[in-house]
Design a protein around this motif. Structure first.
Motif, PDB file in Angstrom:
ATOM      1  N   ALA A 178       0.294  -2.159  -9.021  1.00 52.26           N
ATOM      2  CA  ALA A 178       1.167  -2.778 -10.018  1.00 52.26           C
ATOM      3  C   ALA A 178       1.666  -4.109  -9.462  1.00 52.26           C
ATOM      4  CB  ALA A 178       2.339  -1.860 -10.344  1.00 52.26           C
ATOM      5  N   SER A 179       1.386  -5.192 -10.161  1.00 56.04           N
ATOM      6  CA  SER A 179       1.722  -6.514  -9.618  1.00 56.04           C
ATOM      7  C   SER A 179       2.361  -7.452 -10.632  1.00 56.04           C
ATOM      8  CB  SER A 179       0.454  -7.172  -9.052  1.00 56.04           C
ATOM      9  OG  SER A 179      -0.503  -7.358 -10.075  1.00 56.04           O
ATOM     10  N   GLU A 180       2.756  -6.919 -11.774  1.00 62.05           N
ATOM     11  CA  GLU A 180       3.340  -7.754 -12.825  1.00 62.05           C
ATOM     12  C   GLU A 180       4.631  -8.419 -12.337  1.00 62.05           C
ATOM     13  OE1 GLU A 180       3.716  -9.464 -16.604  1.00 62.05           O
ATOM     14  OE2 GLU A 180       2.036  -8.392 -15.723  1.00 62.05           O
ATOM     15  N   PRO A 181       4.701  -9.755 -12.375  1.00 64.65           N
ATOM     16  CA  PRO A 181       5.958 -10.414 -11.997  1.00 64.65           C
ATOM     17  C   PRO A 181       7.103  -9.895 -12.869  1.00 64.65           C
ATOM     18  CG  PRO A 181       4.194 -12.019 -12.137  1.00 64.65           C
ATOM     19  CD  PRO A 181       3.656 -10.727 -12.695  1.00 64.65           C
ATOM     20  N   GLY A 182       8.261  -9.663 -12.265  1.00 62.78           N
ATOM     21  CA  GLY A 182       9.419  -9.187 -12.991  1.00 62.78           C
ATOM     22  C   GLY A 182       9.531  -7.675 -13.060  1.00 62.78           C
ATOM     23  N   ARG A 183       8.587  -6.939 -12.482  1.00 66.86           N
ATOM     24  CA  ARG A 183       8.646  -5.473 -12.541  1.00 66.86           C
ATOM     25  C   ARG A 183       9.807  -4.913 -11.730  1.00 66.86           C
ATOM     26  NH1 ARG A 183       6.494  -2.828  -8.313  1.00 66.86           N
ATOM     27  NH2 ARG A 183       6.127  -0.988  -9.580  1.00 66.86           N
ATOM     28  N   ASP A 184      10.310  -5.706 -10.792  1.00 65.35           N
ATOM     29  CA  ASP A 184      11.476  -5.334  -9.988  1.00 65.35           C
ATOM     30  C   ASP A 184      12.467  -6.490 -10.089  1.00 65.35           C
ATOM     31  OD1 ASP A 184      13.363  -4.900  -7.918  1.00 65.35           O
ATOM     32  OD2 ASP A 184      11.882  -3.888  -6.680  1.00 65.35           O
ATOM     33  N   PRO A 185      13.686  -6.255 -10.579  1.00 65.16           N
ATOM     34  CA  PRO A 185      14.629  -7.365 -10.753  1.00 65.16           C
ATOM     35  C   PRO A 185      15.116  -7.991  -9.447  1.00 65.16           C
ATOM     36  CG  PRO A 185      15.705  -5.286 -11.230  1.00 65.16           C
ATOM     37  CD  PRO A 185      14.246  -4.989 -11.027  1.00 65.16           C
ATOM     38  N   ARG A 186      14.869  -7.343  -8.305  1.00 64.86           N
ATOM     39  CA  ARG A 186      15.322  -7.894  -7.031  1.00 64.86           C
ATOM     40  C   ARG A 186      14.479  -9.088  -6.598  1.00 64.86           C
ATOM     41  NH1 ARG A 186      15.270  -2.096  -4.157  1.00 64.86           N
ATOM     42  NH2 ARG A 186      13.375  -2.115  -5.405  1.00 64.86           N
ATOM     43  N   ASP A 187      13.174  -9.011  -6.839  1.00 63.71           N
ATOM     44  CA  ASP A 187      12.257 -10.062  -6.395  1.00 63.71           C
ATOM     45  C   ASP A 187      10.851  -9.679  -6.831  1.00 63.71           C
ATOM     46  OD1 ASP A 187      11.422 -12.425  -5.230  1.00 63.71           O
ATOM     47  OD2 ASP A 187      11.802 -11.813  -3.168  1.00 63.71           O
ATOM     48  N   TRP A 188       9.898 -10.496  -6.472  1.00 64.02           N
ATOM     49  CA  TRP A 188       8.493 -10.252  -6.762  1.00 64.02           C
ATOM     50  C   TRP A 188       7.991  -9.139  -5.851  1.00 64.02           C
ATOM     51  CZ3 TRP A 188       4.187 -13.980  -4.838  1.00 64.02           C
ATOM     52  CH2 TRP A 188       2.949 -13.577  -5.337  1.00 64.02           C
ATOM     53  N   THR A 189       7.544  -8.027  -6.430  1.00 62.73           N
ATOM     54  CA  THR A 189       6.996  -6.927  -5.642  1.00 62.73           C
ATOM     55  C   THR A 189       5.635  -6.519  -6.179  1.00 62.73           C
ATOM     56  OG1 THR A 189       7.997  -5.189  -6.979  1.00 62.73           O
ATOM     57  CG2 THR A 189       9.286  -5.974  -5.107  1.00 62.73           C
ATOM     58  N   VAL A 190       4.797  -6.109  -5.265  1.00 67.30           N
ATOM     59  CA  VAL A 190       3.494  -5.543  -5.592  1.00 67.30           C
ATOM     60  C   VAL A 190       3.512  -4.120  -5.052  1.00 67.30           C
ATOM     61  CG1 VAL A 190       1.015  -5.643  -5.148  1.00 67.30           C
ATOM     62  CG2 VAL A 190       2.302  -7.758  -5.546  1.00 67.30           C
ATOM     63  N   SER A 191       3.264  -3.151  -5.924  1.00 71.53           N
ATOM     64  CA  SER A 191       3.280  -1.757  -5.502  1.00 71.53           C
ATOM     65  C   SER A 191       1.885  -1.163  -5.555  1.00 71.53           C
ATOM     66  CB  SER A 191       4.203  -0.928  -6.394  1.00 71.53           C
ATOM     67  OG  SER A 191       4.253   0.394  -5.906  1.00 71.53           O
ATOM     68  N   VAL A 192       1.487  -0.572  -4.434  1.00 69.60           N
ATOM     69  CA  VAL A 192       0.240   0.175  -4.373  1.00 69.60           C
ATOM     70  C   VAL A 192       0.620   1.623  -4.676  1.00 69.60           C
ATOM     71  CG1 VAL A 192      -1.753   0.802  -2.973  1.00 69.60           C
ATOM     72  CG2 VAL A 192      -0.664  -1.437  -2.667  1.00 69.60           C
ATOM     73  N   CYS A 193       0.045   2.153  -5.757  1.00 72.76           N
ATOM     74  CA  CYS A 193       0.425   3.480  -6.248  1.00 72.76           C
ATOM     75  C   CYS A 193      -0.585   4.531  -5.798  1.00 72.76           C
ATOM     76  CB  CYS A 193       0.499   3.475  -7.770  1.00 72.76           C
ATOM     77  SG  CYS A 193       1.660   2.243  -8.410  1.00 72.76           S
ATOM     78  N   TYR A 194      -0.044   5.647  -5.331  1.00 75.90           N
ATOM     79  CA  TYR A 194      -0.847   6.773  -4.844  1.00 75.90           C
ATOM     80  C   TYR A 194      -0.551   7.989  -5.694  1.00 75.90           C
ATOM     81  CZ  TYR A 194      -1.867   3.865  -0.850  1.00 75.90           C
ATOM     82  OH  TYR A 194      -2.310   2.837  -0.063  1.00 75.90           O
ATOM     83  N   THR A 195      -1.516   8.885  -5.794  1.00 74.03           N
ATOM     84  CA  THR A 195      -1.325  10.105  -6.560  1.00 74.03           C
ATOM     85  C   THR A 195      -1.893  11.289  -5.803  1.00 74.03           C
ATOM     86  OG1 THR A 195      -1.570  11.093  -8.763  1.00 74.03           O
ATOM     87  CG2 THR A 195      -3.468   9.880  -7.912  1.00 74.03           C
ATOM     88  N   ALA A 196      -1.403  12.469  -6.178  1.00 78.49           N
ATOM     89  CA  ALA A 196      -1.878  13.716  -5.572  1.00 78.49           C
ATOM     90  C   ALA A 196      -1.617  14.853  -6.544  1.00 78.49           C
ATOM     91  CB  ALA A 196      -1.159  13.988  -4.257  1.00 78.49           C
ATOM     92  N   GLU A 197      -2.396  15.911  -6.394  1.00 81.99           N
ATOM     93  CA  GLU A 197      -2.220  17.143  -7.147  1.00 81.99           C
ATOM     94  C   GLU A 197      -1.924  18.241  -6.140  1.00 81.99           C
ATOM     95  OE1 GLU A 197      -2.697  18.176 -10.444  1.00 81.99           O
ATOM     96  OE2 GLU A 197      -3.317  16.253 -11.296  1.00 81.99           O
ATOM     97  N   LEU A 198      -0.785  18.898  -6.291  1.00 90.84           N
ATOM     98  CA  LEU A 198      -0.441  20.002  -5.405  1.00 90.84           C
ATOM     99  C   LEU A 198      -0.717  21.325  -6.122  1.00 90.84           C
ATOM    100  CD1 LEU A 198       2.906  18.761  -3.811  1.00 90.84           C
ATOM    101  CD2 LEU A 198       0.580  18.556  -2.930  1.00 90.84           C
ATOM    102  N   PRO A 199      -1.185  22.352  -5.394  1.00 93.06           N
ATOM    103  CA  PRO A 199      -1.484  23.629  -6.031  1.00 93.06           C
ATOM    104  C   PRO A 199      -0.244  24.443  -6.386  1.00 93.06           C
ATOM    105  CG  PRO A 199      -1.908  23.744  -3.674  1.00 93.06           C
ATOM    106  CD  PRO A 199      -1.553  22.308  -3.987  1.00 93.06           C
TER     107      PRO A 199
END
Length: 193
Positions: free
Chosen positions: A92-113
């Motif tokens: 996620a790299s959309e400018p303005g997604r965090d009001p504190r400053d420009w952030t780029v988030s690398v998102c991870y996912t998992a499935e737990l049993p």
């Protein structure tokens, strides 16, 4: 023979003259979208921005840390969950997604049993598993998160990209209760499960 660029510089000369402050840099974060059946692990934010709203466990990368390490550390710090095998699913790299400053988030996912016990820690006021509900209401998609504390419900005006996936940067969230762009990211993660 040592390679030289158009200015006649060797790599060592180029690096000695290079100014790393020439380009503005975003803050790098990692977010964890952890599923178990029809539930997702969320935290209640304990600080601004979005204080009291639901968010994925996650946070800023520390110097010298990979985003994989950041995701594992933040998940453990904010929920107590450890050794969760995660895979990267979105950046996620959309400018303005965090009001504190420009952030780029690398998102991870998992499935737990099975649902594991979690407890809020670090800057998370609380952590819990929330049941997921998705329905349509006219042209909008309604995302409901139901937990012991009541949860949250937001509406999304979903826009799809050229590949038919939710366009996180163009989809609009109507309402409050889910921090940052996490409602859009959760909807995309649900569809990609």
């Amino acid at each position: 023979m040592e390679k030289r660029n158009s200015k006649g510089q060797t790599l060592a000369e180029f690096l000695a003259a290079y100014n790393p402050d020439k380009y503005r840099k975003p803050g790098v974060t990692a977010d964890c979208v952890i599923f178990c059946g029809n539930s997702v692990l969320m935290v209640r934010r304990g600080n601004h921005p979005f204080i009291g709203e639901l968010a994925f466990p996650g946070g800023f990368a520390e110097p010298g840390e990979s985003t994989e390490e950041t995701a594992a550390r933040e998940l453990a710090e904010e929920t107590g969950a450890k050794d969760v095998p995660m895979r990267q699913f979105y950046t996620a790299s959309e400018p303005g997604r965090d009001p504190r400053d420009w952030t780029v988030s690398v998102c991870y996912t998992a499935e737990l049993p099975a649902l594991s016990d979690v407890k809020g820690g670090d800057d998370a006021a609380a952590a819990d598993w929330y049941g997921i509900g998705v329905r349509t209401e006219g042209a909008l998609t309604v995302l409901t998160l139901t937990g012991a504390d009541g949860g949250a419900e937001v509406k999304l005006d979903v826009i799809r990209d050229a590949f038919g996936k939710i366009d996180v940067s163009r989809t609009r969230v109507i309402g409050e209760g889910v921090a940052f762009d996490h409602a859009k990211l959760l909807l995309r993660a649900i569809e990609e499960r």
